[in-house]
Motif scaffolding. Sequence first.
Motif, PDB file in Angstrom:
ATOM      1  N   THR A  82      14.566  -5.787   8.483  1.00 17.49           N
ATOM      2  CA  THR A  82      14.058  -4.645   9.243  1.00 17.49           C
ATOM      3  C   THR A  82      15.241  -3.826   9.747  1.00 17.49           C
ATOM      4  OG1 THR A  82      14.099  -5.533  11.508  1.00 17.49           O
ATOM      5  CG2 THR A  82      12.246  -6.195  10.112  1.00 17.49           C
ATOM      6  N   HIS A  83      14.927  -2.717  10.420  1.00 19.38           N
ATOM      7  CA  HIS A  83      15.935  -1.937  11.113  1.00 19.38           C
ATOM      8  C   HIS A  83      15.762  -2.056  12.623  1.00 19.38           C
ATOM      9  CE1 HIS A  83      16.850   0.828   7.429  1.00 19.38           C
ATOM     10  NE2 HIS A  83      17.520  -0.308   7.403  1.00 19.38           N
ATOM     11  N   LYS A  84      15.135  -3.129  13.072  1.00 17.81           N
ATOM     12  CA  LYS A  84      15.019  -3.415  14.494  1.00 17.81           C
ATOM     13  C   LYS A  84      16.267  -4.162  14.950  1.00 17.81           C
ATOM     14  CE  LYS A  84       9.964  -3.820  14.389  1.00 17.81           C
ATOM     15  NZ  LYS A  84       8.796  -4.734  14.607  1.00 17.81           N
ATOM     16  N   VAL A  85      16.859  -3.723  16.053  1.00 14.97           N
ATOM     17  CA  VAL A  85      18.098  -4.325  16.537  1.00 14.97           C
ATOM     18  C   VAL A  85      17.804  -5.566  17.368  1.00 14.97           C
ATOM     19  CG1 VAL A  85      20.147  -3.972  17.968  1.00 14.97           C
ATOM     20  CG2 VAL A  85      19.322  -2.115  16.512  1.00 14.97           C
ATOM     21  N   VAL A  86      18.430  -6.686  17.001  1.00 14.43           N
ATOM     22  CA  VAL A  86      18.381  -7.902  17.808  1.00 14.43           C
ATOM     23  C   VAL A  86      19.440  -7.756  18.887  1.00 14.43           C
ATOM     24  CG1 VAL A  86      18.703 -10.403  17.830  1.00 14.43           C
ATOM     25  CG2 VAL A  86      17.608  -9.304  15.868  1.00 14.43           C
ATOM     26  N   ASN A  87      19.047  -7.768  20.140  1.00 12.88           N
ATOM     27  CA  ASN A  87      19.954  -7.509  21.263  1.00 12.88           C
ATOM     28  C   ASN A  87      20.858  -8.720  21.483  1.00 12.88           C
ATOM     29  OD1 ASN A  87      20.958  -5.866  23.283  1.00 12.88           O
ATOM     30  ND2 ASN A  87      19.558  -6.675  24.832  1.00 12.88           N
ATOM     31  N   LEU A  88      21.985  -8.719  20.793  1.00 10.61           N
ATOM     32  CA  LEU A  88      22.845  -9.890  20.668  1.00 10.61           C
ATOM     33  C   LEU A  88      23.861  -9.940  21.803  1.00 10.61           C
ATOM     34  CD1 LEU A  88      23.152 -11.997  18.227  1.00 10.61           C
ATOM     35  CD2 LEU A  88      25.161 -10.634  17.606  1.00 10.61           C
ATOM     36  N   ASP A  89      23.870 -11.034  22.560  1.00  5.50           N
ATOM     37  CA  ASP A  89      24.893 -11.175  23.595  1.00  5.50           C
ATOM     38  C   ASP A  89      26.018 -12.118  23.190  1.00  5.50           C
ATOM     39  OD1 ASP A  89      23.480 -13.529  23.711  1.00  5.50           O
ATOM     40  OD2 ASP A  89      23.037 -13.437  25.849  1.00  5.50           O
ATOM     41  N   ILE A  90      25.796 -12.937  22.161  1.00  9.07           N
ATOM     42  CA  ILE A  90      26.811 -13.873  21.689  1.00  9.07           C
ATOM     43  C   ILE A  90      26.470 -14.274  20.256  1.00  9.07           C
ATOM     44  CG2 ILE A  90      25.591 -15.930  22.521  1.00  9.07           C
ATOM     45  CD1 ILE A  90      28.354 -17.099  23.263  1.00  9.07           C
ATOM     46  N   CYS A  91      27.494 -14.563  19.453  1.00 11.09           N
ATOM     47  CA  CYS A  91      27.274 -15.011  18.077  1.00 11.09           C
ATOM     48  C   CYS A  91      28.253 -16.133  17.765  1.00 11.09           C
ATOM     49  CB  CYS A  91      27.467 -13.856  17.095  1.00 11.09           C
ATOM     50  SG  CYS A  91      27.333 -14.373  15.347  1.00 11.09           S
ATOM     51  N   PRO A  92      27.769 -17.316  17.375  1.00  5.96           N
ATOM     52  CA  PRO A  92      28.667 -18.458  17.141  1.00  5.96           C
ATOM     53  C   PRO A  92      29.541 -18.322  15.901  1.00  5.96           C
ATOM     54  CG  PRO A  92      26.416 -19.027  16.552  1.00  5.96           C
ATOM     55  CD  PRO A  92      26.361 -17.685  17.221  1.00  5.96           C
ATOM     56  N   LEU A  93      29.306 -17.301  15.069  1.00  7.32           N
ATOM     57  CA  LEU A  93      30.178 -17.103  13.918  1.00  7.32           C
ATOM     58  C   LEU A  93      31.515 -16.486  14.309  1.00  7.32           C
ATOM     59  CD1 LEU A  93      27.682 -15.850  11.199  1.00  7.32           C
ATOM     60  CD2 LEU A  93      28.601 -18.136  11.514  1.00  7.32           C
ATOM     61  N   PHE A  94      31.605 -15.981  15.542  1.00  7.80           N
ATOM     62  CA  PHE A  94      32.846 -15.413  16.048  1.00  7.80           C
ATOM     63  C   PHE A  94      33.489 -16.369  17.051  1.00  7.80           C
ATOM     64  CE2 PHE A  94      30.117 -11.789  14.978  1.00  7.80           C
ATOM     65  CZ  PHE A  94      30.931 -11.125  14.074  1.00  7.80           C
ATOM     66  N   SER A  95      34.794 -16.198  17.265  1.00  9.73           N
ATOM     67  CA  SER A  95      35.521 -17.056  18.191  1.00  9.73           C
ATOM     68  C   SER A  95      35.115 -16.772  19.639  1.00  9.73           C
ATOM     69  CB  SER A  95      37.025 -16.828  18.043  1.00  9.73           C
ATOM     70  OG  SER A  95      37.379 -15.536  18.527  1.00  9.73           O
ATOM     71  N   ARG A  96      35.510 -17.675  20.522  1.00 10.74           N
ATOM     72  CA  ARG A  96      35.202 -17.478  21.940  1.00 10.74           C
ATOM     73  C   ARG A  96      35.821 -16.189  22.467  1.00 10.74           C
ATOM     74  NH1 ARG A  96      37.145 -21.905  26.268  1.00 10.74           N
ATOM     75  NH2 ARG A  96      39.168 -21.074  25.592  1.00 10.74           N
ATOM     76  N   ARG A  97      37.076 -15.910  22.084  1.00 13.28           N
ATOM     77  CA  ARG A  97      37.737 -14.690  22.547  1.00 13.28           C
ATOM     78  C   ARG A  97      37.031 -13.457  22.013  1.00 13.28           C
ATOM     79  NH1 ARG A  97      39.433 -11.735  26.341  1.00 13.28           N
ATOM     80  NH2 ARG A  97      41.012 -10.204  25.771  1.00 13.28           N
ATOM     81  N   PHE A  98      36.634 -13.476  20.732  1.00  8.58           N
ATOM     82  CA  PHE A  98      35.904 -12.350  20.162  1.00  8.58           C
ATOM     83  C   PHE A  98      34.624 -12.108  20.956  1.00  8.58           C
ATOM     84  CE2 PHE A  98      33.137  -9.939  17.502  1.00  8.58           C
ATOM     85  CZ  PHE A  98      33.919  -9.223  16.615  1.00  8.58           C
ATOM     86  N   ASN A  99      33.892 -13.163  21.260  1.00  7.63           N
ATOM     87  CA  ASN A  99      32.643 -13.015  22.019  1.00  7.63           C
ATOM     88  C   ASN A  99      32.884 -12.484  23.416  1.00  7.63           C
ATOM     89  OD1 ASN A  99      30.153 -13.821  20.527  1.00  7.63           O
ATOM     90  ND2 ASN A  99      31.336 -15.662  20.110  1.00  7.63           N
ATOM     91  N   GLU A 100      33.991 -12.856  24.019  1.00 10.13           N
ATOM     92  CA  GLU A 100      34.324 -12.334  25.348  1.00 10.13           C
ATOM     93  C   GLU A 100      34.573 -10.830  25.291  1.00 10.13           C
ATOM     94  OE1 GLU A 100      36.496 -16.362  27.153  1.00 10.13           O
ATOM     95  OE2 GLU A 100      37.692 -14.673  26.424  1.00 10.13           O
TER      96      GLU A 100
END
Length: 225
Positions: free
Chosen positions: A150-168
Motif C-alpha cells: 500500500t501507500h499507507k505510512v506505518v508511523n515508525l518510531d524504531i526499526c531493529p534493522l538499524f543500529s541503536r545510534r541510527f535509531n537515536e
Amino acid sequence: GAPGSPTLAEVTLERLAWGGRAVGKTPEGKVIFVAKAVPGDKVLARLERQKSHYGEGRVHAVLSPSADRVESRCKFFSHCGGCQWLSVAGARQRSEKETMLRWALRDHLGGLEPEPLSYAEPDLGYRHRGDFHLHATGGTALLGFYQDSTHKVVNLDICPLFSRRFNEVYAEVRRRIRVHPTAVRLAGLTLAASEGDGAFAAHLHFLRGGGPVEAHDLLGALEGS
C-alpha cells in the motif's frame, strides 16, 4: 465460500523468492507466493490474486511451522513493508539469499564458482541507510515505511534493522520534523549513516512546490540531531 469470504488455500512453502515472499505449492500443485511466510511452513493462505499459473496471498494461519521460523523482534513486522524476512532464522536467510544470487548469475559465470558470500553480523542492526515516507495531515505527520503493498505510512518510531545510534538519530529527526510547519511540504527523507555511525546525512524529498527556502529552513531545524 460465502459471498465476500476470502479464498483460502493450504500451501507448503519451499523457498524464498525475489521480492521477499516465500513460494510453495498447494496439494493440487499450484504455485503460490505468500508474504511473511517461512520456507518449511505449511500455512493456510488467504489468496489475494490468482493467475492461471500462480497465485499470491498472505498467511491466514500457520498449520505447521517451519523449523526455521523465529519470533520477529519488531512490533511493526505484521504490517510494515520495510522488510519481509524477520520471521526467518538468520542462517536460513543467508542460504536462501546465496541460492538466489547463484541462480541470477548462472548464465554469466562461464562455469566459474562465485566466492563465498560475506554476511553482515549480527543479523539485525546492519542497515545504514533508510528511505522513509512522510504523510502530513490534520496537524500530524506520519514518518516511516509504507505498509506492505500500500501507500499507507506505518508511523515508525524504531526499526531493529538499524543500529541503536541510527535509531537515536532517526528518533530525533522524526521528532523535529513532526512539529515543523514545513513537514506538510515533504514526501519523505533519506537518512544515511557513515561507516561506524560517526556522521549522518539527511536528504529531504519535497512535494511539488517545495524549494531551497523550505529545505534550508528545515535542515536548519535538523542540525545537531
